[in-house]
Design an enzyme around this catalytic site. Structure first.
Site, mmCIF file in Angstrom:
data_model
loop_
_atom_site.group_PDB
_atom_site.id
_atom_site.type_symbol
_atom_site.label_atom_id
_atom_site.label_comp_id
_atom_site.label_asym_id
_atom_site.label_seq_id
_atom_site.Cartn_x
_atom_site.Cartn_y
_atom_site.Cartn_z
ATOM 1 N N MET A 1 54.354 -13.553 -7.049
ATOM 2 C CA MET A 1 53.795 -14.671 -6.298
ATOM 3 C C MET A 1 54.561 -14.845 -5.011
ATOM 4 S SD MET A 1 51.657 -17.073 -5.885
ATOM 5 C CE MET A 1 51.629 -18.212 -4.516
ATOM 6 N N ASN B 1 55.719 -16.977 -2.973
ATOM 7 C CA ASN B 1 56.411 -18.184 -2.543
ATOM 8 C C ASN B 1 57.262 -17.875 -1.310
ATOM 9 O OD1 ASN B 1 55.502 -19.487 -4.998
ATOM 10 N ND2 ASN B 1 57.137 -18.375 -6.032
ATOM 11 N N GLU C 1 53.897 -8.732 -1.452
ATOM 12 C CA GLU C 1 54.425 -10.092 -1.343
ATOM 13 C C GLU C 1 55.155 -10.307 -0.020
ATOM 14 O OE1 GLU C 1 53.240 -11.957 -3.550
ATOM 15 O OE2 GLU C 1 52.618 -10.349 -4.896
ATOM 16 N N GLU D 1 44.659 -12.106 -0.022
ATOM 17 C CA GLU D 1 45.116 -11.097 -0.971
ATOM 18 C C GLU D 1 44.751 -9.673 -0.540
ATOM 19 O OE1 GLU D 1 47.187 -11.791 -3.040
ATOM 20 O OE2 GLU D 1 46.990 -13.938 -3.303
#
Length: 883
Positions: free
Chosen positions: A286, A288, A319, A341
């Site tokens: 993820m 972040n 990522e 994405e």
């Protein structure tokens, strides 16, 4: 969950009325090991342009203790309902709200997940906020376009490390007042611990805010660029520290930090970059901001093939690219989730392929072999949708993390880069990022920048590629004279009807393609002797006159180099060549494209499953790309389980197992191919002779020269032996004692896989009836329960499944419910499954749309399995296969 949804219309009204400035969030995590809840205090400063707008804060918490709006205390019982805090009394201009609540830890991988390591008893926490789960940890306006600057103050046990999006400003003694908030009035209570205060973030969306806490093992390094040094951190739980491959992770990270800033025209946008491996993660990773979380599956405790390292590198780069495209510039609403994405997926493979000195310069082979296979499957389901999906609410988003959002979207972007030129593509991206840094944007903003950079009008292209669903088929049509010279060459494009129930209509599209001619040389190798790149028009036939005059080759490969997104088929001459000599192709990418076409034919029932097995057995031994080899293994296993004639399944499986053993023994000792064939052999072993060989792994026998019986190989053997009744509870428990780190999950799979009615009943009760497992253990039990070795044992659960799933969907969290709905779906190979699914869909027209979508997808897979079984049953006497 009821009352927790958010619609696009509600989000639009809220963003039209607000500009959010800052969040100050204070959390007390000191009792994380004992308590199910934690104290959360949030202060939000924001401007309101319309005090009469329906503005509310999002919060999912067991207890709301206090709400103070502009100095006025509100009654929590009056303003808090479901997941929303109403804000009566807003004023035009600046507003301030303070919310104190008791929030709950989870074991589902949503919100603030808590995990206790069975090895040493240490507790670890990590956040997962996408799509809208920041509200499980602090009160917020939980939608992507309401970006703000965040500051966290966290009280944690004294021996813990706390990680967030920024570097910690202080880490003082416990009991001290939280510092750094402009209007902070709340202090921590008595007790031992440390207070971590973090610096203010740049403007971020709530879903990429991050927090991780626990006694992490840490490795630090740095990236030295031309104008700055970026601190780098890697974290994992202590019991996995010896397996953390820091140097490889840092090397891939530095490659991205060298390549992306130049391509994006913007320096890395944050002050540091941490990567945190966490247990029980529901996804791969993820994005972040500056504190990316990764699944622990990317910590290799045992020998891994180069394909596994390549996949991990692709995830790292995916990522990292999000730091610019997603975190720095963020989608305004979730209908552009695909762009977020897909762009990261495309860029991760582009970086591997194009960055100087890249270890995986052939990454487009992996892209063609892995990503596109997922896209092609998803695009042929009844739930297929345009790349730009209409996202009505959060429930739509949650089921839209699919093969179209990621893989088809990335394929379309790869096609777009070929269409406008790679240099123009990234020039447009640089313009886009410069214009929208620290803000939000939409697809038209990117298309406008690309048009400006390339001079191409993308209006028609975008409409046909992004606003329509379905996949095209490209076929060559070749005319030759008596000498075998090509006199005419055309590409026929087809737009197969969309699956029943899918919205929209099939369309023809423009394709940028390369057409490769391959010749079988004297050494028996298929080599490319000619390549033409051309535009296939959005029409049925496109002439390619420049190919006239060439001798007809042994193989014509449409979409050579994999520039476009389309299914390809072959002329009769090429089909014969591939059937006999697919493994003779000299280069890995064209081999991968031909393997993909053969698998697609098998899925479509055009190629019998036993013929696909023949093709793999004849060509896989010559395949050099380990990622392709492993993909072929997975596809053969799936075909044997679902697509073969049931009457021949046992015989064909035994043939595959014996062939895997032969390839294992013939492989170079210690090689990746040897390891891959060993795994394939273990997974398919069924005869007494083969099972005895597998059991030898647990007895300490060397499975093959040059290979050690490491931890993951041992667990593979345990699960397989348990599934066929070769070992029982005692042996499973012994292995769990030997390896407790992830052993609880592996052991849960093995226990549920046992071919005993009692084992299946206990697994069903744990997952469906009690529902008290963590996400990690639930997933493991489901995997064992669904083992297809003895399908008769699962027959009693078909009807029970369809009776249970609606209640499960409506009462459990999304991630936990989705695991059950997909994982416990009855065996696809059984005719009764499709019949039961059809009855459920007819009777449950009022079921939640997201649940109906998942069932419809599985129903379609079950129907496809029945068609493929019929094709396999006809065998060589059936219709001749044509590519």
């Amino acid at each position: 969950m009821p009352g927790t949804n958010l619609t696009a219309e509600e989000a639009g009204l809220r963003s039209g009325a607000l500009v959010v400035d800052t969040y100050d969030v204070t959390l007390d995590l000191r009792a994380a090991a004992e308590s199910g809840t934690f104290a959360s205090v949030t202060e939000v400063h924001f401007d309101c342009t319309d005090p009469n707008a329906p503005v509310f804060l999002d919060l999912r918490a067991p207890v709301l203790r206090e709400v103070v709006l502009n100095g006025q205390a509100l009654d929590p019982a009056q303003v808090f309902r479901d997941s929303r805090i109403a804000l009566p009394g807003l004023v035009a201009g600046r507003n301030h709200v303070r919310v104190a609540a008791d929030c709950a830890y989870t074991t589902t991988g949503e919100g603030l997940h808590r995990f206790t390591d069975p090895v040493d008893g240490h507790t670890y926490l990590y956040s997962q906020f996408e799509v809208a789960d920041a509200r499980r940890v602090f009160a917020c306006f939980d939608q992507p376009d309401l970006k703000a600057r965040f500051r966290f103050t966290v009280a944690a046990p004294r021996d813990w490390t706390v990680i967030s999006n920024t570097l910690p400003a202080t880490a003082g003694a416990g009991g001290a007042e939280g510092s750094g908030g402009e209007s902070r009035t709340w202090t921590f209570g008595d007790g031992d611990g440390r207070t971590w205060t973090f610096g203010r973030t740049p403007r971020l969306s709530t879903y990429v805010v991050s927090l991780a806490a626990g006694p992490f093992h840490a490795v630090h390094s740095e990236h030295r660029g031309a104008d700055r040094t970026i601190p780098l951190g890697l974290y994992c739980r202590r019991s996995l520290a010896e397996h953390l491959d820091a140097e490889d992770m840092f090397a891939v990270t530095r490659q991205g930090l060298d390549w992306f800033p130049e391509r994006f025209g913007h320096p890395y946008p944050f002050e540091k970059y941490d990567q945190i491996f966490v247990p029980g993660f529901n996804a791969g990773a993820m994005e972040n901001a500056a504190a990316v979380t990764f699944s622990e599956k990317y910590i290799f405790r045992s020998r891994a093939t180069d394909a596994a390292y390549r996949k991990r590198a692709a995830t790292v780069l995916h990522e990292l690219s999000h730091m610019w495209f997603g975190d720095l510039v963020t989608m305004a609403w979730w209908d552009d989730l695909w762009l977020n994405e897909s762009f990261a997926t495309y860029c991760s493979f582009a970086c591997q392929a194009l960055a100087p000195g890249s270890r995986w310069a052939d990454s487009w082979t992996t892209f063609a072999n892995h990503q596109k296979a997922k896209a092609y499957r998803q695009d042929q389901l009844p739930s297929t949708h345009p790349v730009v999906a209409g996202i009505r609410d959060l429930e739509d988003v949650l089921v839209n993390f699919d093969g179209i959002t990621y893989a088809k979207g990335a394929s379309v972007l790869k096609q777009l880069a070929a269409y406008v030129g790679t240099d123009a593509f990234f020039a447009g991206v640089r313009t886009y990022i410069a214009a929208h840094a620290h803000g939000s944007a939409r697809l038209p903003d990117l298309l406008q920048a690309l048009e400006q950079a390339s001079g191409r009008d993308l209006g028609t292209w975008a409409k046909l590629w992004l606003e329509t669903a379905g996949i095209n088929v490209l076929r060559p049509e070749i005319d030759t004279d008596s000498e075998g010279t090509i006199t005419g060459f055309r590409v026929r494009q087809e737009a197969p009807a969309l699956p029943a129930g899918a919205a929209g209509e099939a369309v023809l599209r423009p394709h940028r393609v390369a057409i490769g001619f391959y010749h079988l040389d004297e050494a028996g190798t298929l080599r490319r002797i000619h390549r033409t790149e051309t535009d296939v028009l959005a029409q049925e036939l496109t002439d390619v006159p420049e190919l006239a005059g060439h001798p007809r080759p042994d193989l014509v490969l449409l979409n050579d180099d994999d520039l476009t997104y389309a299914k390809v088929r072959f002329d009769a001459t090429s089909l014969r060549t591939l059937t006999e000599r697919l493994g003779a192709l000299a280069e890995p990418l064209p081999r991968a494209l031909c393997w993909a076409a053969a698998w697609d034919m098998t899925r479509d029932g055009e190629l019998p499953a036993r013929a696909y097995l023949d093709l793999v057995l004849s060509g896989a031994g010559a395949e050099t790309d380990i990622g392709v080899v492993e993909s072929l293994h997975r596809q053969v296993a799936y075909a044997l389980r679902h697509y073969t004639d049931p009457a021949a399944r046992q015989e064909l499986t035994a043939r595959w197992s014996e062939a895997a053993l032969e390839r294992l023994r013939a492989a170079e000792p210690g090689s990746d191919h040897q390891l891959a064939w060993l795994r394939a052999f273990i997974a398919s072993a069924r005869t007494r002779r083969h099972l005895d060989l597998v059991a030898g792994i647990l007895d300490g026998a060397e499975p093959a020269p040059g290979l050690a019986a490491d931890t993951e190989l041992r667990w593979s053997a345990v699960v397989r032996l348990a599934a066929v009744g070769h070992i029982g509870q005692e042996e499973i428990a012994a292995e769990e004692r030997r390896d407790p780190t992830p052993g609880a999950a592996h052991a849960a799979t093995a226990r549920a896989a046992r071919p005993e009615a009692a084992a299946k009943a206990e697994a069903w009760a744990a997952v469906v009836e009690r529902g008290d497992l963590s996400n990690q253990l639930q997933k493991a039990v489901i995997a064992g329960f669904a083992d297809g070795t003895e399908p008769a044992l699962l027959a009693p659960y078909t009807q029970r499944y369809f009776e249970a799933i609606r209640d499960i969907w409506e009462t459990r969290s999304h991630e936990m419910a989705k695991q059950i709905v997909l994982g416990l779906f009855p065996p696809l190979s059984e005719a009764a499954t499709a019949e039961a699914a059809a009855r459920w869909l007819d009777a449950q027209d009022s079921a939640p749309p997201a649940l109906r979508r998942l069932v419809r997808e599985q129903y379609d897979d079950a129907c496809r399995a029945q068609r493929a079984q019929a094709a396999d049953g006809r065998g060589p006497d059936g219709p001749a296969a044509t590519f």
